[in-house]
Design an enzyme around this catalytic site. Structure first.
Site, PDB file in Angstrom:
ATOM      1  N   GLY A  43      -6.539   0.360   7.457  1.00 14.52           N
ATOM      2  CA  GLY A  43      -7.630   1.558   6.283  1.00 14.52           C
ATOM      3  C   GLY A  43      -9.530   1.525   5.889  1.00 14.52           C
ATOM      4  CG  MET A  60      -3.727   6.390  -1.848  1.00 19.65           C
ATOM      5  SD  MET A  60      -5.037   6.351  -0.430  1.00 19.65           S
ATOM      6  CE  MET A  60      -4.450   7.139   0.593  1.00 19.65           C
ATOM      7  N   GLY A  61      -2.789   3.189  -3.264  1.00 22.68           N
ATOM      8  CA  GLY A  61      -2.619   1.944  -3.936  1.00 22.68           C
ATOM      9  C   GLY A  61      -1.148   0.905  -3.331  1.00 22.68           C
ATOM     10  NE  ARG A  78       1.065  25.664 -11.798  1.00 18.25           N
ATOM     11  CZ  ARG A  78       2.144  25.662 -11.925  1.00 18.25           C
ATOM     12  NH1 ARG A  78       3.285  25.148 -12.783  1.00 18.25           N
ATOM     13  NH2 ARG A  78       2.403  26.922 -12.343  1.00 18.25           N
ATOM     14  CB  THR A  82      -8.399  -2.927  -0.054  1.00 18.94           C
ATOM     15  OG1 THR A  82      -7.358  -1.587  -0.670  1.00 18.94           O
ATOM     16  CG2 THR A  82      -7.821  -4.215  -0.522  1.00 18.94           C
ATOM     17  CB  ILE A  83      -9.316   2.029  -2.343  1.00 19.42           C
ATOM     18  CG1 ILE A  83      -7.555   2.289  -1.685  1.00 19.42           C
ATOM     19  CG2 ILE A  83     -10.541   2.767  -1.469  1.00 19.42           C
ATOM     20  CD1 ILE A  83      -7.341   3.899  -1.905  1.00 19.42           C
ATOM     21  CG  ASP A  84      -4.467  -0.260  -1.861  1.00 18.90           C
ATOM     22  OD1 ASP A  84      -4.921   1.091  -1.648  1.00 18.90           O
ATOM     23  OD2 ASP A  84      -3.864  -1.232  -0.124  1.00 18.90           O
ATOM     24  CG  ASP A 137      -1.905  -8.683   2.565  1.00 24.25           C
ATOM     25  OD1 ASP A 137      -2.195  -9.734   2.221  1.00 24.25           O
ATOM     26  OD2 ASP A 137      -0.716  -8.020   3.223  1.00 24.25           O
TER      27      ASP A 137
HETATM   28  O1  F6P Z   1      -4.473   0.387   1.773  1.00 25.40           O
HETATM   29  C1  F6P Z   1      -5.414   1.491   1.340  1.00 25.40           C
HETATM   30  C2  F6P Z   1      -4.123   2.840   1.661  1.00 25.40           C
HETATM   31  O2  F6P Z   1      -5.614   3.698   1.028  1.00 25.40           O
HETATM   32  C3  F6P Z   1      -3.007   2.883   0.790  1.00 25.40           C
HETATM   33  O3  F6P Z   1      -3.962   2.568  -0.870  1.00 25.40           O
HETATM   34  C4  F6P Z   1      -2.774   3.794   1.403  1.00 25.40           C
HETATM   35  O4  F6P Z   1      -1.021   3.413   1.221  1.00 25.40           O
HETATM   36  C5  F6P Z   1      -2.664   3.677   2.740  1.00 25.40           C
HETATM   37  O5  F6P Z   1      -3.434   2.805   2.962  1.00 25.40           O
HETATM   38  C6  F6P Z   1      -2.668   4.909   3.284  1.00 25.40           C
HETATM   39  O6  F6P Z   1      -2.526   4.062   4.351  1.00 25.40           O
HETATM   40  P1  F6P Z   1      -3.271   5.777   5.918  1.00 25.40           P
HETATM   41  O7  F6P Z   1      -4.548   6.332   5.929  1.00 25.40           O
HETATM   42  O8  F6P Z   1      -2.476   5.225   7.509  1.00 25.40           O
HETATM   43  O9  F6P Z   1      -2.870   6.841   5.646  1.00 25.40           O
END
Ligand code: F6P
Length: 363
Positions: A14, A184-185, A281, A140-142, A118
Protein backbone atom coordinates in the site's frame (compact mmCIF):
# COMPACT_ATOMS: atom_id res chain seq x y z
CA UNK A 1 33.32 0.62 -3.08
CA UNK A 2 30.54 -1.28 -4.84
CA UNK A 3 29.35 -0.47 -8.31
CA UNK A 4 26.53 2.04 -8.28
CA UNK A 5 26.14 2.09 -12.06
CA UNK A 6 22.57 0.82 -12.21
CA UNK A 7 20.24 1.14 -9.26
CA UNK A 8 16.64 -0.04 -9.34
CA UNK A 9 13.89 1.38 -7.11
CA UNK A 10 10.43 0.02 -6.46
CA UNK A 11 7.61 0.88 -4.08
CA UNK A 12 5.68 -2.17 -2.86
CA UNK A 13 2.44 -2.75 -0.94
CA UNK A 14 0.00 0.00 0.00
CA UNK A 15 1.19 3.54 -0.66
CA UNK A 16 1.78 6.09 2.06
CA UNK A 17 2.84 9.73 2.24
CA UNK A 18 6.60 10.12 1.91
CA UNK A 19 7.32 7.54 -0.82
CA UNK A 20 8.22 10.21 -3.34
CA UNK A 21 10.55 11.88 -0.85
CA UNK A 22 12.44 8.57 -0.61
CA UNK A 23 12.56 8.05 -4.39
CA UNK A 24 13.94 11.57 -4.83
CA UNK A 25 16.53 11.17 -2.10
CA UNK A 26 17.81 7.94 -3.63
CA UNK A 27 17.92 9.30 -7.17
CA UNK A 28 19.53 12.67 -6.37
CA UNK A 29 22.75 11.45 -4.69
CA UNK A 30 22.92 8.40 -6.96
CA UNK A 31 22.74 10.51 -10.13
CA UNK A 32 24.75 13.49 -8.87
CA UNK A 33 27.53 11.91 -6.82
CA UNK A 34 27.88 8.51 -8.43
CA UNK A 35 26.70 9.13 -11.99
CA UNK A 36 24.34 6.18 -11.60
CA UNK A 37 21.53 5.24 -13.91
CA UNK A 38 18.41 4.97 -11.78
CA UNK A 39 15.76 2.56 -12.96
CA UNK A 40 12.21 3.03 -11.70
CA UNK A 41 10.31 -0.24 -11.56
CA UNK A 42 6.62 0.33 -11.99
CA UNK A 43 3.86 -1.00 -9.75
CA UNK A 44 6.05 -2.71 -7.18
CA UNK A 45 7.13 -6.32 -7.54
CA UNK A 46 4.48 -6.82 -10.19
CA UNK A 47 6.66 -4.59 -12.41
CA UNK A 48 9.77 -6.61 -11.59
CA UNK A 49 8.01 -9.83 -12.64
CA UNK A 50 6.38 -8.34 -15.73
CA UNK A 51 9.33 -6.26 -16.86
CA UNK A 52 7.80 -2.81 -16.41
CA UNK A 53 10.58 -0.31 -15.85
CA UNK A 54 11.92 2.98 -17.09
CA UNK A 55 15.01 5.05 -16.56
CA UNK A 56 14.35 8.00 -14.26
CA UNK A 57 15.67 11.43 -15.19
CA UNK A 58 16.48 14.34 -12.84
CA UNK A 59 13.28 15.93 -14.10
CA UNK A 60 11.22 12.89 -12.97
CA UNK A 61 12.44 13.24 -9.42
CA UNK A 62 12.40 17.04 -9.16
CA UNK A 63 9.62 18.77 -7.21
CA UNK A 64 8.14 15.60 -5.76
CA UNK A 65 9.23 15.77 -2.11
CA UNK A 66 5.83 17.13 -1.14
CA UNK A 67 3.72 14.78 -3.28
CA UNK A 68 1.66 11.94 -1.83
CA UNK A 69 1.33 8.57 -3.58
CA UNK A 70 4.29 7.27 -5.57
CA UNK A 71 5.44 8.33 -9.02
CA UNK A 72 6.34 4.67 -9.66
CA UNK A 73 2.93 3.21 -8.83
CA UNK A 74 2.57 0.32 -6.42
CA UNK A 75 0.72 -2.93 -5.97
CA UNK A 76 0.09 -5.32 -3.13
CA UNK A 77 -0.71 -8.22 -5.42
CA UNK A 78 2.70 -8.75 -6.94
CA UNK A 79 4.61 -11.07 -4.57
CA UNK A 80 6.86 -12.89 -7.12
CA UNK A 81 6.87 -16.01 -4.91
CA UNK A 82 3.06 -16.09 -4.82
CA UNK A 83 2.12 -14.45 -8.08
CA UNK A 84 -1.54 -14.49 -9.16
CA UNK A 85 -1.74 -15.72 -12.77
CA UNK A 86 -4.85 -16.04 -14.90
CA UNK A 87 -5.16 -19.57 -16.25
CA UNK A 88 -8.05 -21.32 -18.06
CA UNK A 89 -8.88 -22.81 -14.63
CA UNK A 90 -9.13 -19.35 -13.05
CA UNK A 91 -6.57 -17.42 -10.98
CA UNK A 92 -3.67 -19.60 -9.85
CA UNK A 93 -0.98 -18.47 -7.44
CA UNK A 94 2.43 -19.50 -8.80
CA UNK A 95 6.12 -18.95 -8.01
CA UNK A 96 7.23 -16.37 -10.60
CA UNK A 97 10.43 -15.39 -8.82
CA UNK A 98 12.47 -16.65 -11.82
CA UNK A 99 10.85 -13.94 -13.97
CA UNK A 100 11.84 -11.29 -11.42
CA UNK A 101 15.41 -12.60 -11.22
CA UNK A 102 15.67 -12.68 -15.00
CA UNK A 103 14.54 -9.05 -15.29
CA UNK A 104 16.92 -7.97 -12.53
CA UNK A 105 19.76 -9.58 -14.50
CA UNK A 106 18.59 -8.45 -17.96
CA UNK A 107 18.43 -4.86 -16.75
CA UNK A 108 21.94 -5.31 -15.31
CA UNK A 109 20.99 -3.93 -11.93
CA UNK A 110 23.82 -3.57 -9.43
CA UNK A 111 21.31 -3.19 -6.63
CA UNK A 112 17.60 -2.77 -6.04
CA UNK A 113 16.04 -0.65 -3.30
CA UNK A 114 12.58 -1.84 -2.27
CA UNK A 115 10.51 0.64 -0.28
CA UNK A 116 7.69 -1.10 1.53
CA UNK A 117 6.14 -2.57 4.63
CA UNK A 118 6.22 -5.97 6.25
CA UNK A 119 5.13 -7.89 3.11
CA UNK A 120 7.76 -6.15 0.96
CA UNK A 121 10.51 -6.83 3.51
CA UNK A 122 9.67 -10.56 3.50
CA UNK A 123 10.14 -10.57 -0.28
CA UNK A 124 13.40 -8.62 0.05
CA UNK A 125 14.58 -11.22 2.56
CA UNK A 126 13.91 -14.05 0.09
CA UNK A 127 15.72 -12.35 -2.80
CA UNK A 128 18.64 -11.58 -0.50
CA UNK A 129 18.89 -15.28 0.35
CA UNK A 130 18.93 -16.04 -3.38
CA UNK A 131 21.88 -13.67 -3.74
CA UNK A 132 20.40 -10.53 -5.32
CA UNK A 133 21.62 -7.15 -4.03
CA UNK A 134 18.55 -5.80 -2.25
CA UNK A 135 18.19 -2.96 0.25
CA UNK A 136 14.96 -2.30 2.16
CA UNK A 137 13.42 1.01 3.19
CA UNK A 138 10.56 0.74 5.71
CA UNK A 139 7.28 2.49 5.04
CA UNK A 140 3.76 2.11 6.34
CA UNK A 141 1.15 4.23 8.03
CA UNK A 142 0.63 1.31 10.46
CA UNK A 143 4.07 1.74 12.13
CA UNK A 144 4.13 -2.03 12.69
CA UNK A 145 7.74 -2.78 11.66
CA UNK A 146 9.71 -3.66 14.77
CA UNK A 147 13.26 -2.96 13.54
CA UNK A 148 12.76 0.79 13.22
CA UNK A 149 11.60 3.22 15.90
CA UNK A 150 9.11 4.60 13.42
CA UNK A 151 8.16 4.19 9.76
CA UNK A 152 7.53 7.16 7.50
CA UNK A 153 3.87 7.63 6.61
CA UNK A 154 2.77 7.09 10.20
CA UNK A 155 3.08 10.74 11.21
CA UNK A 156 1.05 11.91 8.20
CA UNK A 157 -1.70 9.38 8.98
CA UNK A 158 -1.72 10.56 12.60
CA UNK A 159 -2.21 14.14 11.46
CA UNK A 160 -5.27 13.17 9.41
CA UNK A 161 -6.73 11.05 12.21
CA UNK A 162 -6.14 13.70 14.88
CA UNK A 163 -7.76 16.40 12.79
CA UNK A 164 -10.75 14.12 12.21
CA UNK A 165 -11.09 13.48 15.95
CA UNK A 166 -10.97 17.25 16.60
CA UNK A 167 -13.77 17.76 14.09
CA UNK A 168 -15.86 14.90 15.48
CA UNK A 169 -15.48 16.37 18.95
CA UNK A 170 -17.23 19.61 18.05
CA UNK A 171 -20.16 18.02 16.22
CA UNK A 172 -20.44 15.19 18.78
CA UNK A 173 -20.54 17.64 21.65
CA UNK A 174 -23.11 19.86 19.89
CA UNK A 175 -25.50 16.92 19.41
CA UNK A 176 -24.69 15.03 22.63
CA UNK A 177 -23.73 11.94 20.67
CA UNK A 178 -21.32 9.06 20.84
CA UNK A 179 -18.95 9.49 17.92
CA UNK A 180 -17.11 6.35 16.85
CA UNK A 181 -14.16 6.84 14.51
CA UNK A 182 -12.54 3.81 12.89
CA UNK A 183 -8.91 4.23 11.90
CA UNK A 184 -6.49 1.97 10.02
CA UNK A 185 -3.42 0.18 11.36
CA UNK A 186 -4.10 -3.47 10.57
CA UNK A 187 -3.06 -5.61 13.60
CA UNK A 188 -1.35 -2.71 15.40
CA UNK A 189 -3.13 0.01 17.36
CA UNK A 190 -0.54 2.78 16.94
CA UNK A 191 -2.68 5.11 14.82
CA UNK A 192 -5.64 4.72 17.17
CA UNK A 193 -3.64 5.15 20.36
CA UNK A 194 -1.51 8.12 19.33
CA UNK A 195 -4.22 10.03 17.47
CA UNK A 196 -6.63 9.24 20.29
CA UNK A 197 -4.28 10.66 22.90
CA UNK A 198 -3.57 13.71 20.71
CA UNK A 199 -7.26 14.27 19.97
CA UNK A 200 -8.41 13.83 23.57
CA UNK A 201 -10.49 10.70 22.87
CA UNK A 202 -12.56 9.27 25.73
CA UNK A 203 -12.23 5.64 24.67
CA UNK A 204 -9.52 4.03 22.49
CA UNK A 205 -9.87 0.43 21.37
CA UNK A 206 -6.80 -1.31 19.97
CA UNK A 207 -6.11 -4.86 18.71
CA UNK A 208 -3.61 -5.46 21.50
CA UNK A 209 -6.28 -5.05 24.22
CA UNK A 210 -9.50 -6.95 23.38
CA UNK A 211 -12.40 -4.79 24.55
CA UNK A 212 -15.23 -5.49 26.96
CA UNK A 213 -18.25 -3.67 25.53
CA UNK A 214 -20.05 -3.50 28.87
CA UNK A 215 -17.10 -1.70 30.40
CA UNK A 216 -16.98 0.71 27.44
CA UNK A 217 -20.66 1.37 28.01
CA UNK A 218 -20.18 1.98 31.72
CA UNK A 219 -17.42 4.49 30.94
CA UNK A 220 -19.77 6.46 28.67
CA UNK A 221 -22.57 6.36 31.25
CA UNK A 222 -20.11 7.51 33.94
CA UNK A 223 -19.11 10.44 31.73
CA UNK A 224 -22.79 11.35 31.44
CA UNK A 225 -23.06 11.41 35.23
CA UNK A 226 -20.19 13.89 35.29
CA UNK A 227 -22.10 16.14 32.92
CA UNK A 228 -20.25 15.04 29.76
CA UNK A 229 -23.09 14.40 27.37
CA UNK A 230 -20.97 13.16 24.47
CA UNK A 231 -18.10 10.73 23.95
CA UNK A 232 -15.50 10.12 21.27
CA UNK A 233 -14.40 6.54 20.71
CA UNK A 234 -11.38 5.86 18.49
CA UNK A 235 -11.28 2.27 17.32
CA UNK A 236 -8.49 0.60 15.37
CA UNK A 237 -9.74 -1.48 12.43
CA UNK A 238 -8.05 -4.54 13.98
CA UNK A 239 -9.72 -4.15 17.42
CA UNK A 240 -11.69 -7.14 18.62
CA UNK A 241 -13.99 -7.97 21.52
CA UNK A 242 -12.79 -10.10 24.41
CA UNK A 243 -13.28 -13.72 23.41
CA UNK A 244 -14.38 -12.67 19.89
CA UNK A 245 -12.92 -12.24 16.43
CA UNK A 246 -11.84 -9.20 14.46
CA UNK A 247 -14.10 -7.92 11.69
CA UNK A 248 -12.82 -8.96 8.27
CA UNK A 249 -14.25 -7.15 5.27
CA UNK A 250 -12.67 -9.52 2.74
CA UNK A 251 -10.74 -12.70 3.52
CA UNK A 252 -7.28 -13.27 2.07
CA UNK A 253 -6.99 -15.20 -1.13
CA UNK A 254 -9.71 -13.55 -3.21
CA UNK A 255 -8.95 -10.23 -4.88
CA UNK A 256 -6.76 -9.39 -1.92
CA UNK A 257 -3.55 -11.24 -1.01
CA UNK A 258 -3.95 -10.36 2.66
CA UNK A 259 -7.23 -10.12 4.55
CA UNK A 260 -8.94 -6.73 4.43
CA UNK A 261 -10.09 -5.42 7.76
CA UNK A 262 -12.88 -2.93 8.35
CA UNK A 263 -16.31 -2.64 9.93
CA UNK A 264 -15.50 -2.81 13.62
CA UNK A 265 -16.81 0.76 14.06
CA UNK A 266 -20.26 -0.35 12.94
CA UNK A 267 -20.05 -3.43 15.12
CA UNK A 268 -19.29 -1.29 18.17
CA UNK A 269 -22.12 1.08 17.31
CA UNK A 270 -24.55 -1.88 17.19
CA UNK A 271 -23.20 -3.31 20.43
CA UNK A 272 -23.42 0.05 22.25
CA UNK A 273 -26.86 0.69 20.78
CA UNK A 274 -28.10 -2.32 22.77
CA UNK A 275 -27.21 -0.54 26.03
CA UNK A 276 -27.33 3.21 25.44
CA UNK A 277 -30.14 5.66 24.73
CA UNK A 278 -27.73 8.14 23.12
CA UNK A 279 -27.39 8.70 19.38
CA UNK A 280 -24.31 6.98 17.95
CA UNK A 281 -22.59 7.92 14.70
CA UNK A 282 -19.74 6.11 12.97
CA UNK A 283 -17.01 7.63 10.75
CA UNK A 284 -14.56 5.39 8.90
CA UNK A 285 -11.46 7.37 7.92
CA UNK A 286 -10.18 4.71 5.50
CA UNK A 287 -7.77 5.74 2.78
CA UNK A 288 -7.89 9.44 3.71
CA UNK A 289 -5.15 8.40 6.15
CA UNK A 290 -2.92 7.27 3.29
CA UNK A 291 -3.53 10.04 0.79
CA UNK A 292 -2.24 13.56 0.41
CA UNK A 293 1.01 15.34 1.19
CA UNK A 294 3.48 13.90 3.67
CA UNK A 295 4.01 15.76 6.94
CA UNK A 296 7.28 17.58 7.59
CA UNK A 297 8.45 14.68 9.76
CA UNK A 298 7.72 12.08 7.05
CA UNK A 299 9.40 14.13 4.31
CA UNK A 300 12.50 14.43 6.42
CA UNK A 301 12.56 10.80 7.62
CA UNK A 302 11.85 9.50 4.10
CA UNK A 303 14.60 11.69 2.65
CA UNK A 304 17.12 10.46 5.23
CA UNK A 305 16.14 6.82 4.59
CA UNK A 306 16.70 7.30 0.86
CA UNK A 307 20.19 8.74 1.30
CA UNK A 308 21.01 5.93 3.74
CA UNK A 309 19.90 3.32 1.21
CA UNK A 310 22.40 4.68 -1.34
CA UNK A 311 25.13 4.68 1.33
CA UNK A 312 24.33 1.03 2.08
CA UNK A 313 24.80 0.15 -1.59
CA UNK A 314 28.08 2.06 -1.67
CA UNK A 315 29.26 -0.01 1.32
CA UNK A 316 28.02 -3.24 -0.27
CA UNK A 317 25.79 -3.78 2.78
CA UNK A 318 23.13 -5.71 0.91
CA UNK A 319 20.29 -7.43 2.71
CA UNK A 320 20.00 -4.48 5.10
CA UNK A 321 17.01 -2.27 5.87
CA UNK A 322 17.46 1.41 6.69
CA UNK A 323 15.94 2.28 10.06
CA UNK A 324 15.63 4.97 12.69
CA UNK A 325 17.10 4.29 16.14
CA UNK A 326 16.71 7.19 18.51
CA UNK A 327 17.69 10.21 16.41
CA UNK A 328 20.03 8.29 14.10
CA UNK A 329 19.48 6.61 10.78
CA UNK A 330 21.19 3.26 10.74
CA UNK A 331 20.40 -0.20 9.33
CA UNK A 332 19.49 -3.73 10.40
CA UNK A 333 19.69 -7.07 8.60
CA UNK A 334 16.43 -7.71 6.78
CA UNK A 335 15.91 -11.03 8.57
CA UNK A 336 15.79 -9.11 11.88
CA UNK A 337 13.38 -6.62 10.39
CA UNK A 338 10.82 -9.30 9.49
CA UNK A 339 11.08 -11.37 12.66
CA UNK A 340 8.16 -9.77 14.50
CA UNK A 341 5.58 -7.02 14.22
CA UNK A 342 5.82 -3.87 16.27
CA UNK A 343 2.71 -4.09 18.44
CA UNK A 344 1.65 -2.05 21.46
CA UNK A 345 2.57 -3.54 24.81
CA UNK A 346 -0.68 -3.61 26.84
CA UNK A 347 1.42 -3.16 29.99
CA UNK A 348 3.73 -0.59 28.39
CA UNK A 349 4.37 3.07 28.93
CA UNK A 350 2.13 4.53 26.26
CA UNK A 351 -0.88 2.52 27.45
CA UNK A 352 -0.16 3.52 31.03
CA UNK A 353 0.06 7.17 30.06
CA UNK A 354 -3.24 7.00 28.18
CA UNK A 355 -4.96 5.44 31.18
CA UNK A 356 -3.40 8.03 33.48
CA UNK A 357 -5.13 10.64 31.32
CA UNK A 358 -8.47 8.98 32.04
CA UNK A 359 -8.78 7.38 28.61
CA UNK A 360 -10.68 4.10 28.68
CA UNK A 361 -8.93 1.34 26.75
CA UNK A 362 -11.72 -1.20 26.73
CA UNK A 363 -10.62 -3.16 29.78
O1 F6P B 1 -0.97 -1.34 5.64
C1 F6P B 1 -1.52 -0.11 5.33
C2 F6P B 1 -3.03 -0.21 5.26
O2 F6P B 1 -3.53 1.08 4.96
C3 F6P B 1 -3.69 -0.78 6.51
O3 F6P B 1 -3.78 0.14 7.55
C4 F6P B 1 -5.02 -1.20 5.93
O4 F6P B 1 -5.55 -2.29 6.66
C5 F6P B 1 -4.66 -1.66 4.55
O5 F6P B 1 -3.42 -1.07 4.22
C6 F6P B 1 -5.68 -1.29 3.50
O6 F6P B 1 -5.26 -1.85 2.31
P1 F6P B 1 -5.96 -1.59 0.91
O7 F6P B 1 -5.40 -0.30 0.37
O8 F6P B 1 -5.59 -2.76 0.10
O9 F6P B 1 -7.45 -1.47 1.15
Amino acid sequence: MKSLKRIGILTGGGDCPGLNAVIRSIAKPAMTHFGSTVIGIQDGFEGLVEGKMRELTPRDVGGIVNLGGTILGTSNKGDPFHFPVETPQGIEVLDYSEHAIRNYRDWQLDALIAIGGDGTMHIVDKFTDIGLNFIGVPKTIDNDLSATDVTFGFDSALTVATEAIDRLHTTGSAHHRVMVVEVMGRYAGWIALESGIAGGADVILIPEIPYDIEKVCSAIVARGRRGKRFSVIVVAEGALPKGGDRVVREPAGGKSVVERLGGVGDQISRELGGFLEMDIRVTVLGHLQRGGSPSTFDRCLGSRFGVKAVELIEMGAFGQMACLKGRHITSVPIEDAVRSLNLIDPAGEMVRHAEALGIMLGR
